[in-house]
Design a protein around this motif. Structure first.
Motif, PDB file in Angstrom:
ATOM      1  N   UNK A 185       2.881   6.112 -42.779  1.00  0.00           N
ATOM      2  CA  UNK A 185       3.039   7.567 -42.660  1.00  0.00           C
ATOM      3  C   UNK A 185       3.871   7.860 -41.421  1.00  0.00           C
ATOM      4  N   UNK A 186       4.579   9.014 -41.438  1.00  0.00           N
ATOM      5  CA  UNK A 186       5.294   9.403 -40.216  1.00  0.00           C
ATOM      6  C   UNK A 186       4.395  10.341 -39.402  1.00  0.00           C
ATOM      7  N   UNK A 187       4.729  10.498 -38.129  1.00  0.00           N
ATOM      8  CA  UNK A 187       3.953  11.408 -37.279  1.00  0.00           C
ATOM      9  C   UNK A 187       3.978  12.823 -37.880  1.00  0.00           C
ATOM     10  N   UNK A 188       5.183  13.193 -38.352  1.00  0.00           N
ATOM     11  CA  UNK A 188       5.359  14.545 -38.908  1.00  0.00           C
ATOM     12  C   UNK A 188       4.433  14.751 -40.102  1.00  0.00           C
ATOM     13  N   UNK A 189       4.321  13.725 -40.952  1.00  0.00           N
ATOM     14  CA  UNK A 189       3.432  13.848 -42.119  1.00  0.00           C
ATOM     15  C   UNK A 189       1.977  14.070 -41.677  1.00  0.00           C
ATOM     16  N   UNK A 190       1.589  13.332 -40.650  1.00  0.00           N
ATOM     17  CA  UNK A 190       0.220  13.481 -40.127  1.00  0.00           C
ATOM     18  C   UNK A 190       0.010  14.907 -39.627  1.00  0.00           C
ATOM     19  N   UNK A 192       1.921  17.698 -40.308  1.00  0.00           N
ATOM     20  CA  UNK A 192       2.096  18.749 -41.313  1.00  0.00           C
ATOM     21  C   UNK A 192       0.964  18.783 -42.323  1.00  0.00           C
ATOM     22  N   UNK A 193       0.503  17.600 -42.734  1.00  0.00           N
ATOM     23  CA  UNK A 193      -0.534  17.570 -43.773  1.00  0.00           C
ATOM     24  C   UNK A 193      -1.938  17.673 -43.182  1.00  0.00           C
ATOM     25  N   UNK A 194      -2.008  17.708 -41.857  1.00  0.00           N
ATOM     26  CA  UNK A 194      -3.313  17.849 -41.206  1.00  0.00           C
ATOM     27  C   UNK A 194      -4.264  16.725 -41.586  1.00  0.00           C
ATOM     28  N   UNK A 195      -3.731  15.522 -41.780  1.00  0.00           N
ATOM     29  CA  UNK A 195      -4.582  14.378 -42.127  1.00  0.00           C
ATOM     30  C   UNK A 195      -5.448  14.049 -40.914  1.00  0.00           C
ATOM     31  N   UNK A 196      -6.735  13.937 -41.137  1.00  0.00           N
ATOM     32  CA  UNK A 196      -7.671  13.820 -40.010  1.00  0.00           C
ATOM     33  C   UNK A 196      -7.688  12.481 -39.304  1.00  0.00           C
ATOM     34  N   UNK A 197      -6.545  11.988 -38.924  1.00  0.00           N
ATOM     35  CA  UNK A 197      -6.485  10.694 -38.234  1.00  0.00           C
ATOM     36  C   UNK A 197      -6.807  10.868 -36.764  1.00  0.00           C
ATOM     37  N   UNK A 198      -6.102  11.786 -36.154  1.00  0.00           N
ATOM     38  CA  UNK A 198      -6.277  12.084 -34.735  1.00  0.00           C
ATOM     39  C   UNK A 198      -5.857  13.537 -34.539  1.00  0.00           C
ATOM     40  N   UNK A 199      -6.249  14.133 -33.418  1.00  0.00           N
ATOM     41  CA  UNK A 199      -5.883  15.530 -33.226  1.00  0.00           C
ATOM     42  C   UNK A 199      -4.390  15.662 -32.963  1.00  0.00           C
TER      43      UNK A 199
END
Ligand code: UDP
Length: 239
Positions: A185-190, A192-199
């Motif tokens: 995944x790209x940082x932007x995807x994380x 934009x999609x609000x994926x709960x990996x890190x804040x």
């Protein structure tokens, strides 16, 4: 023997990871397993810095909702991370793995204060450095601490150890069994999609400093070594 993929890593251990299956407090079996896995990669010559969370003991946001002001609740959370750090240090010591705890909030009777150059020196001497106390500031997280310390000590990667998932999924795999796991995944995807990996503060800091993050499961023994050796397990987040 093939060489490790990384020379210097930051391992982010959430409080949850230390709680194991009991979900709260510190599980001595988890400490033992994690210490073993860290010892394994130290033997490979990898420099390991650890950032510990505190959510297994205290989480500022949720506790502040119960009447303690947010800043105070957050300081309590930072203190909780110190307890986890000491538990991990004791686990490493049992195995004969040298370590130092450095706190962002001074408590010299308990641990060293955080001094960047000193931390780097410890790492060069193959000591595990455990960063406790988060950033030392309320309204931040230990994920952000991992990003900050990784940038400061010029770590090549953040290894984000999880105990409920083995990577990043399109939705919470516990609630949505049909969710799919991402390899990359790209940082932007994380963001934009609000994926709960890190804040988002932590993700942004990683993006700005070009620090890749590998999300993987800590529950399987030997996984830290696999990630360090460059095996594709979990999800890689990068540019
Ligand atoms: N915390 C903080 N500033 C920091 C790091 C942590 O205020 O720089 C507080 C915050 O209240 C947080 C708690 O410490 O909820 C525990 O950290 P975190 O939730 O990041 O731990 P984890 O989720 O990794 O167990």
């Amino acid at each position: 023997m093939t060489k490790p993929h990384y020379k210097r890593v930051v391992l982010k251990l959430s409080g949850e990871a230390l709680a194991g299956t009991q979900g709260f407090g510190i599980d001595s079996k988890m400490i033992e397993s994690i210490a073993n896995q860290i010892g394994e990669v130290i033997t490979l010559g990898v420099e390991v810095a650890v950032v510990v969370g505190g959510g297994n003991i205290w989480r500022g946001v949720s506790e502040s909702a119960k009447g303690i002001d947010r800043a105070t609740a957050d300081y309590m959370g930072m203190l909780a991370t110190v307890m986890n750090a000491l538990a991990l240090q004791a686990g490493l010591e049992k195995l004969g793995v040298e370590s130092r705890v450095q706190t962002s909030i001074e408590m010299r009777q308990v641990a060293e204060p955080y001094i960047r150059r000193r931390a780097i020196r410890h790492l060069e001497k193959r000591r595990v450095v455990i960063f406790a106390g988060g950033t030392g500031n309320p309204f931040f997280s230990t994920d952000t601490t991992a990003a900050l310390r990784a940038a400061e000590i010029e770590a090549e990667v953040i290894l984000m150890a999880k105990n409920k998932v083995d990577g990043v999924y399109s939705a919470d795999p516990v609630l949505h069994p049909e969710a799919t796991k991402y390899d990359h995944l790209s940082y932007i995807e994380i963001l934009q999609q609000g994926l709960g990996v890190m804040d988002s503060t932590a993700s942004t800091l990683c993006m700005e400093n070009n620090i890749p993050i590998i999300v993987f499961s800590i529950l399987e023994e030997g996984n830290i070594k696999k990630v360090v050796m460059g095996d594709q397990i979990g999800t890689v987040i990068g540019g």
